[in-house]
Design a protein around this motif. Structure first.
Motif, mmCIF file in Angstrom:
data_model
loop_
_atom_site.group_PDB
_atom_site.id
_atom_site.type_symbol
_atom_site.label_atom_id
_atom_site.label_comp_id
_atom_site.label_asym_id
_atom_site.label_seq_id
_atom_site.Cartn_x
_atom_site.Cartn_y
_atom_site.Cartn_z
ATOM 1 N N UNK A 1 0.849 -1.194 0.000
ATOM 2 C CA UNK A 1 0.000 0.000 0.000
ATOM 3 C C UNK A 1 0.879 1.235 0.000
ATOM 4 N N UNK A 2 0.483 2.204 -0.794
ATOM 5 C CA UNK A 2 1.225 3.462 -0.828
ATOM 6 C C UNK A 2 1.160 4.154 0.530
ATOM 7 N N UNK A 3 -0.019 4.100 1.153
ATOM 8 C CA UNK A 3 -0.200 4.680 2.483
ATOM 9 C C UNK A 3 -0.846 3.635 3.389
ATOM 10 N N UNK A 4 -0.414 3.611 4.640
ATOM 11 C CA UNK A 4 -0.998 2.733 5.655
ATOM 12 C C UNK A 4 -1.528 3.616 6.778
ATOM 13 N N UNK A 5 -2.752 3.348 7.209
ATOM 14 C CA UNK A 5 -3.364 4.122 8.291
ATOM 15 C C UNK A 5 -3.660 3.204 9.473
ATOM 16 N N UNK A 6 -3.155 3.569 10.639
ATOM 17 C CA UNK A 6 -3.411 2.824 11.880
ATOM 18 C C UNK A 6 -4.604 3.470 12.577
ATOM 19 N N UNK A 7 -5.654 2.677 12.830
ATOM 20 C CA UNK A 7 -6.860 3.197 13.484
ATOM 21 C C UNK A 7 -7.431 2.120 14.406
ATOM 22 N N UNK B 1 5.084 7.070 5.081
ATOM 23 C CA UNK B 1 3.968 6.374 4.436
ATOM 24 C C UNK B 1 2.946 5.833 5.424
ATOM 25 N N UNK B 2 3.206 6.008 6.719
ATOM 26 C CA UNK B 2 2.330 5.443 7.753
ATOM 27 C C UNK B 2 1.714 6.573 8.570
ATOM 28 N N UNK B 3 0.407 6.482 8.774
ATOM 29 C CA UNK B 3 -0.379 7.504 9.451
ATOM 30 C C UNK B 3 -1.177 6.873 10.584
ATOM 31 N N UNK B 4 -1.758 7.681 11.452
ATOM 32 C CA UNK B 4 -2.581 7.140 12.537
ATOM 33 C C UNK B 4 -3.619 8.166 12.961
ATOM 34 N N UNK B 5 -4.830 7.676 13.271
ATOM 35 C CA UNK B 5 -5.912 8.528 13.773
ATOM 36 C C UNK B 5 -6.632 7.824 14.913
ATOM 37 N N UNK B 6 -7.379 8.588 15.686
ATOM 38 C CA UNK B 6 -8.223 8.024 16.732
ATOM 39 C C UNK B 6 -7.495 7.787 18.034
ATOM 40 N N UNK B 7 -8.091 6.935 18.882
ATOM 41 C CA UNK B 7 -7.593 6.728 20.236
ATOM 42 C C UNK B 7 -6.191 6.137 20.279
ATOM 43 N N UNK B 8 -5.760 5.457 19.229
ATOM 44 C CA UNK B 8 -4.424 4.867 19.237
ATOM 45 C C UNK B 8 -3.342 5.947 19.286
ATOM 46 N N UNK B 9 -3.692 7.191 18.947
ATOM 47 C CA UNK B 9 -2.746 8.305 19.050
ATOM 48 C C UNK B 9 -2.854 9.029 20.389
ATOM 49 N N UNK C 1 -0.663 16.588 11.087
ATOM 50 C CA UNK C 1 -1.454 16.035 9.983
ATOM 51 C C UNK C 1 -1.751 14.544 10.179
ATOM 52 N N UNK C 2 -1.420 13.992 11.341
ATOM 53 C CA UNK C 2 -1.640 12.582 11.690
ATOM 54 C C UNK C 2 -0.629 11.640 11.046
ATOM 55 N N UNK C 3 0.532 12.157 10.681
ATOM 56 C CA UNK C 3 1.576 11.349 10.069
ATOM 57 C C UNK C 3 2.560 10.872 11.137
ATOM 58 N N UNK C 4 2.989 9.616 11.029
ATOM 59 C CA UNK C 4 3.936 9.063 11.994
ATOM 60 C C UNK C 4 5.367 9.390 11.581
ATOM 61 N N UNK C 5 6.319 8.786 12.285
ATOM 62 C CA UNK C 5 7.728 8.983 11.972
ATOM 63 C C UNK C 5 8.134 8.306 10.670
ATOM 64 N N UNK C 6 7.288 7.435 10.143
ATOM 65 C CA UNK C 6 7.503 6.828 8.825
ATOM 66 C C UNK C 6 6.564 7.534 7.846
ATOM 67 N N UNK D 1 0.696 5.985 19.367
ATOM 68 C CA UNK D 1 1.466 6.274 18.161
ATOM 69 C C UNK D 1 1.707 7.774 18.078
ATOM 70 N N UNK D 2 2.964 8.180 17.956
ATOM 71 C CA UNK D 2 3.300 9.592 17.824
ATOM 72 C C UNK D 2 3.019 10.061 16.391
ATOM 73 N N UNK D 3 2.310 11.165 16.283
ATOM 74 C CA UNK D 3 1.988 11.715 14.965
ATOM 75 C C UNK D 3 2.225 13.221 14.960
ATOM 76 N N UNK D 4 2.343 13.789 13.749
ATOM 77 C CA UNK D 4 2.447 15.233 13.632
ATOM 78 C C UNK D 4 1.054 15.836 13.511
#
Length: 467
Positions: free
Chosen positions: A165-171, A329-337, A322-327, A317-320
């Motif tokens: 996947x070009x982008x992966x989202x952790x939710x 191509x990997x993003x995260x939203x919701x309670x996991x952040x 815009x919900x982007x992680x330290x990688x 999960x640490x995000x900026x």
């Protein structure tokens, strides 16, 4: 984390480069934030896959369900139980309005539980259809990240599928936390509390937040004896202090035994039930002990550290912004952040993610003035700053307008329970900084008051006091 956005650059990649990926986006977790991000991304033309654990009302590391915590084991089933519990006091009050009722009111817990389960099954199906109608491919199984652009899904039969996947989202949301005390296994969390086989006769609730106050109200409203233990002087830390005191009075007025500044130290199984001991030397026997002592991000089985995704000390999960992680191509939203753990916020984050990555419109979630409600009986609802926060943050004077009154309905029923409303206003500009209300229909009324905080500058005619 300060990092330059690469969205526009990525959007300009050639179609040939895009063809190397099975999906433009793969989402792990089909709760509120994940489903919103998947659907909206698909609406922008992205090819989207999403995976979620198999459905069950009580979650674990290997079971969950499309819809996530809010739909299956959170807001929705909890509110159904709140509605059911509220009828008890309504029926009591009805006698003074001329309704001739038997002295004993019978209640069928199993019937309410069955109706609750039917509703979450229905909603689970609706969420699946929303994904299907948006063209999102749903996989049932456990997902984990094996590379910056690769996910692995373990299906129910143990078969492993791998997708790029070009982008992966952790939710993946969060899970209830149990305190590390002896006998902790004898207690339950909110998951089990929503699916108890029998209604407890005597319940102990440990915690002072939303979940603790709400379940204490539910069980007491359905006829159980309830003892509520919490570490602070008042429940609902972080809310306006005056409103916290109102909620505490209402809980006691409804017959809930409050134990402030008290910790549970041990649970022991006995022939008569669960013996609960406290750090004040108290002992009591309960049918059920509910731990409502917080939640932790659901991240430990995702293989995140192995691929370089940074986590904080709670596992979030640490995000900026815009919900982007330290990688990249990997993003995260919701309670996991672990930013602001509310369903509408997860929806907002999912929407902003889709706009940023696939809508060519970089969007940051806005966490200011998010309204919320505590479904105690009666409920508390707030938006904006508390009185304490406003005084701390204000550059000048703050005006505080309060109104306390006895709802007209209570004048006939005889129920001794006041409604309290509060507005916090900037003295110089008349801008409403915050609003709070505890009383019947507070969450619905607060939806209107939100507009004052977000849009309006007002002059209020209630007598204020000034700092």
């Amino acid at each position: 984390m300060a990092r330059k956005m690469l969205v526009d650059e990525e959007m300009n990649q050639t179609n040939q480069e895009e063809a190397y990926y099975d999906f433009d986006l793969f989402v792990i977790g089909a709760g509120s934030g994940g489903v919103r991000a998947a659907r909206f991304s698909a609406n922008y033309g992205a090819k989207v896959g999403i995976c979620e654990l198999p459905f069950h009302p009580i979650s674990s590391e290997v079971i969950g369900g499309v819809g996530g915590t809010c739909v299956i084991r959170g807001c929705v089933p909890k509110k159904i139980l709140v509605y059911g519990a509220a009828f008890g006091s309504e029926l009591e009050d009805a006698r003074n309005y001329g309704w001739e009722l038997n002295e004993k009111l019978d209640f069928n817990w199993k019937k309410l539980l069955h109706k609750k389960t039917d509703e979450i099954i229905r909603l689970n199906g609706i969420y699946k259809r929303l994904l299907s109608n948006a063209g999102v491919k749903l996989f049932e199984g456990e997902g984990k990240i094996v590379g910056p652009n690769e996910v692995e899904v373990t299906q129910l039969d143990g078969t492993k599928l791998s997708y790029s996947a070009k982008h992966i989202l952790i939710a993946t949301g969060s899970r209830a936390h149990r305190p590390p005390i002896p006998g902790q296994g004898l207690g339950i969390t909110s998951d089990e509390a929503l699916s108890l086989e029998d209604l407890p006769k005597h319940a102990v609730v440990f915690g002072g937040g939303y979940i603790a106050v709400e379940f204490a109200s539910i069980w007491r409203g359905l006829g159980a004896n309830v003892d509520l233990f919490f570490r602070k002087e008042l429940p609902l830390r972080g809310f306006d202090d005056e409103m916290r005191a109102v909620v505490a009075r209402n809980l006691e007025g409804r017959g809930i035994n409050l134990h402030p500044q008290t910790n549970l130290t041990e649970l022991i199984k006995t022939d008569n039930g669960i013996k609960v001991t406290t750090d004040h030397g108290e002992e009591l026997i309960a049918d059920v002990v509910l731990f409502a002592t917080g939640r932790l991000p659901n991240s430990k089985r995702l293989n995140l550290e192995a691929v370089g995704v940074e986590l904080d000390n709670t596992g979030a999960v640490k995000v900026d912004e815009y919900s982007r992680t330290s990688i990249p191509s990997i993003w995260a939203v919701g309670d996991v952040t672990n930013r602001m753990n509310l369903t509408p916020v997860a929806l907002m984050e999912g929407t902003c993610f889709a706009k940023t990555v696939f809508g060519k419109e970089p969007s940051k979630p806005d966490y200011s003035h998010v309204p919320c409600a505590v479904f105690s009986i009666p409920p508390l609802s707030v938006v904006g700053l508390s009185e304490e926060q406003a005084i701390e943050q204000a550059n000048g004077d703050v005006l505080v307008f309060t109104s306390t009154f006895n709802p007209m309905k209570n004048t006939v029923s005889g129920r001794q329970e006041k409604t309290v409303m509060k507005l916090v206003v900037d003295a110089e500009t008349d801008k409403v900084l915050g609003a709070s209300m505890c009383g019947p229909d507070a969450p619905e009324i607060m939806q209107v008051l939100c507009l004052l905080v977000l849009l309006k500058y007002i002059r209020v005619s209630i007598c204020p006091y000034k700092y």
